[in-house]
Design an enzyme around this catalytic site. Structure first.
Site, PDB file in Angstrom:
ATOM      1  N   TYR A  24       2.447  54.596  12.820  1.00 62.33           N
ATOM      2  CA  TYR A  24       3.642  53.828  12.944  1.00 62.33           C
ATOM      3  C   TYR A  24       4.621  54.736  13.240  1.00 62.33           C
ATOM      4  O   TYR A  24       5.465  53.733  13.669  1.00 62.33           O
ATOM      5  CB  TYR A  24       3.656  52.939  11.255  1.00 62.33           C
ATOM      6  CG  TYR A  24       2.387  52.172  11.000  1.00 62.33           C
ATOM      7  CD1 TYR A  24       3.147  50.665  11.937  1.00 62.33           C
ATOM      8  CD2 TYR A  24       1.192  51.884  10.312  1.00 62.33           C
ATOM      9  CE1 TYR A  24       2.240  48.724  12.012  1.00 62.33           C
ATOM     10  CE2 TYR A  24       0.682  50.624  10.906  1.00 62.33           C
ATOM     11  CZ  TYR A  24       0.554  49.361  10.942  1.00 62.33           C
ATOM     12  OH  TYR A  24       0.089  48.462  11.724  1.00 62.33           O
ATOM     13  N   VAL A  71       6.307  42.368  16.062  1.00 65.27           N
ATOM     14  CA  VAL A  71       7.166  43.272  14.752  1.00 65.27           C
ATOM     15  C   VAL A  71       8.363  44.180  15.554  1.00 65.27           C
ATOM     16  O   VAL A  71       8.536  44.659  14.799  1.00 65.27           O
ATOM     17  CB  VAL A  71       5.791  43.918  13.979  1.00 65.27           C
ATOM     18  CG1 VAL A  71       5.142  43.875  13.108  1.00 65.27           C
ATOM     19  CG2 VAL A  71       5.344  45.600  14.605  1.00 65.27           C
ATOM     20  N   HIS A 114       4.508  38.194  11.769  1.00 67.16           N
ATOM     21  CA  HIS A 114       3.118  39.467  11.189  1.00 67.16           C
ATOM     22  C   HIS A 114       3.951  40.917  10.766  1.00 67.16           C
ATOM     23  O   HIS A 114       3.574  42.747  10.543  1.00 67.16           O
ATOM     24  CB  HIS A 114       2.846  40.361  12.502  1.00 67.16           C
ATOM     25  CG  HIS A 114       1.406  39.321  13.196  1.00 67.16           C
ATOM     26  ND1 HIS A 114       0.840  38.921  14.267  1.00 67.16           N
ATOM     27  CD2 HIS A 114       0.891  38.675  12.260  1.00 67.16           C
ATOM     28  CE1 HIS A 114      -0.265  38.281  13.956  1.00 67.16           C
ATOM     29  NE2 HIS A 114      -0.075  37.914  12.764  1.00 67.16           N
ATOM     30  N   CYS A 152       7.435  48.885  -0.556  1.00 66.85           N
ATOM     31  CA  CYS A 152       7.724  49.734  -1.294  1.00 66.85           C
ATOM     32  C   CYS A 152       5.760  49.324  -2.403  1.00 66.85           C
ATOM     33  O   CYS A 152       6.269  48.426  -3.015  1.00 66.85           O
ATOM     34  CB  CYS A 152       8.590  50.385  -3.290  1.00 66.85           C
ATOM     35  SG  CYS A 152       8.508  50.959  -3.963  1.00 66.85           S
ATOM     36  N   CYS A 207      10.378  56.045  -1.862  1.00 72.15           N
ATOM     37  CA  CYS A 207      11.395  54.765  -2.137  1.00 72.15           C
ATOM     38  C   CYS A 207      12.675  55.629  -2.202  1.00 72.15           C
ATOM     39  O   CYS A 207      12.545  56.351  -3.273  1.00 72.15           O
ATOM     40  CB  CYS A 207      10.632  53.861  -2.975  1.00 72.15           C
ATOM     41  SG  CYS A 207      11.519  52.296  -3.493  1.00 72.15           S
ATOM     42  N   THR A 248       1.227  35.884  24.666  1.00 75.36           N
ATOM     43  CA  THR A 248      -0.209  36.130  23.530  1.00 75.36           C
ATOM     44  C   THR A 248      -1.409  35.831  24.454  1.00 75.36           C
ATOM     45  O   THR A 248      -1.605  34.586  25.195  1.00 75.36           O
ATOM     46  CB  THR A 248       0.909  35.188  22.035  1.00 75.36           C
ATOM     47  OG1 THR A 248      -0.448  35.780  21.823  1.00 75.36           O
ATOM     48  CG2 THR A 248       0.979  34.282  22.783  1.00 75.36           C
ATOM     49  N   SER A 249      -2.069  36.174  23.883  1.00 72.86           N
ATOM     50  CA  SER A 249      -3.560  36.189  24.519  1.00 72.86           C
ATOM     51  C   SER A 249      -3.811  35.212  23.173  1.00 72.86           C
ATOM     52  O   SER A 249      -5.355  34.823  23.741  1.00 72.86           O
ATOM     53  CB  SER A 249      -4.386  37.429  23.349  1.00 72.86           C
ATOM     54  OG  SER A 249      -4.409  37.184  22.688  1.00 72.86           O
TER      55      SER A 249
END
Ligand code: OAD
Length: 250
Positions: A67, A103, A119, A127, A148, A189-190
């Protein structure tokens, strides 16, 4: 229909409600990789190791590494003409809902207002202990699992992983928009990931006019009233240009 034609464009002038569903394809021209294409992320990485809660519990450092990589990439890119065209379209329609599976926050950066994020958002974190949602600015992501700022608990990205429920409010709003719109656009989009993939069909069954833009055919192509084969970054600005020219000539 395969062309941008005045016949169906006129529907935008009388539509009281337009809903759009976007996917990774709309951000492809900004440099954000899609998931399922030839160079798609899921061709190189395994979703089950990176995008589900069990994977996170097993190896949170690896999931955060993935990420962090994607967040950094997203922080560096800019909205493209497709994102800007949707923000422009929103100003011309009485009720406009932008439902996105992305996102990457690029719709917000382009100026869209009524955004429904199905999404989640990679720039937010949640947190696991206190549930507080925080942003990513001023956060230290350099050491393993970030903490956090409120309670010191472990943070996770505020995105939806495989096997997880979608945010309740977002999915309710998305269903409502699909059920009540006059025009539903399916963009980049698929259309294979449920429940987002069900939205165009719901709109179709309720009588909405379905417009798809995608370089490739998808399951939506079978029932779309208009399927434009091409890039959203090129075709959406053209649609908005034609609508603007039409309004000026009226
Ligand atoms: P996909 O990668 O499945 O599909 C991207 C689509 O964009 C494909 O149909 C491409 O043909 C199309 N495309 C590529 N370039 C385009 C362009 N310039 N203009 C228009 N279309 C273009 O991505 P999504 O459909 O968004 O979920 O995937 C849905 C979900 O699957 C994602 O939100 C993600 C993923 O697993 C989660 O992580 C929960």
């Amino acid at each position: 229909m395969k062309k941008i034609s005045d016949i169906w464009l006129n529907r935008f002038k009388t539509a009281s409600s337009v809903a759009v569903l976007t996917g990774a394809g709309i951000s492809a021209e900004s440099g954000v990789p899609t998931f399922r294409g030839e160079d798609g992320l899921w061709k190189k990485f395994r979703p089950e190791e990176l995008a589900n809660f069990d994977a996170f519990l097993k190896n949170p450092e690896l999931v955060w590494e993935w990420y962090n990589y994607r967040r950094k990439l997203i922080e560096e890119v800019k909205p493209n003409p497709g994102h800007f065209a949707l923000a422009e379209l929103e100003k011309r329609v009485h009720s406009f809902s932008l439902i996105t599976q992305n996102v990457d926050d690029l719709h917000r950066k382009a100026g869209s207002q009524n955004i429904i994020e199905l999404h989640g958002n990679i720039l937010r974190n949640r947190c696991l202990s206190c549930g507080r949602v925080s942003g990513s600015a001023d956060m230290d992501f350099s050491e393993g699992v970030p903490k956090c700022p409120q309670c010191g608990g472990r943070l996770r990205p505020d995105v939806v992983w495989f096997g997880e429920m979608l945010p309740e409010e977002a999915i309710q709003k998305a269903y409502a928009a699909a059920e009540t719109c006059d025009i539903f656009m399916v963009l980049g989009t698929s259309a294979v990931v449920y429940p987002a993939s069900a939205l165009p069909e719901i709109a179709f069954r309720k009588g909405a006019f379905i417009v798809e833009i995608n370089p490739e055919a998808t399951p939506v192509t079978a029932y779309a009233h208009v399927s434009l084969r091409g890039k959203t970054g090129e075709l959406l600005p053209e649609i908005v240009r034609k609508l603007t020219a039409g309004t000026e000539n009226d």
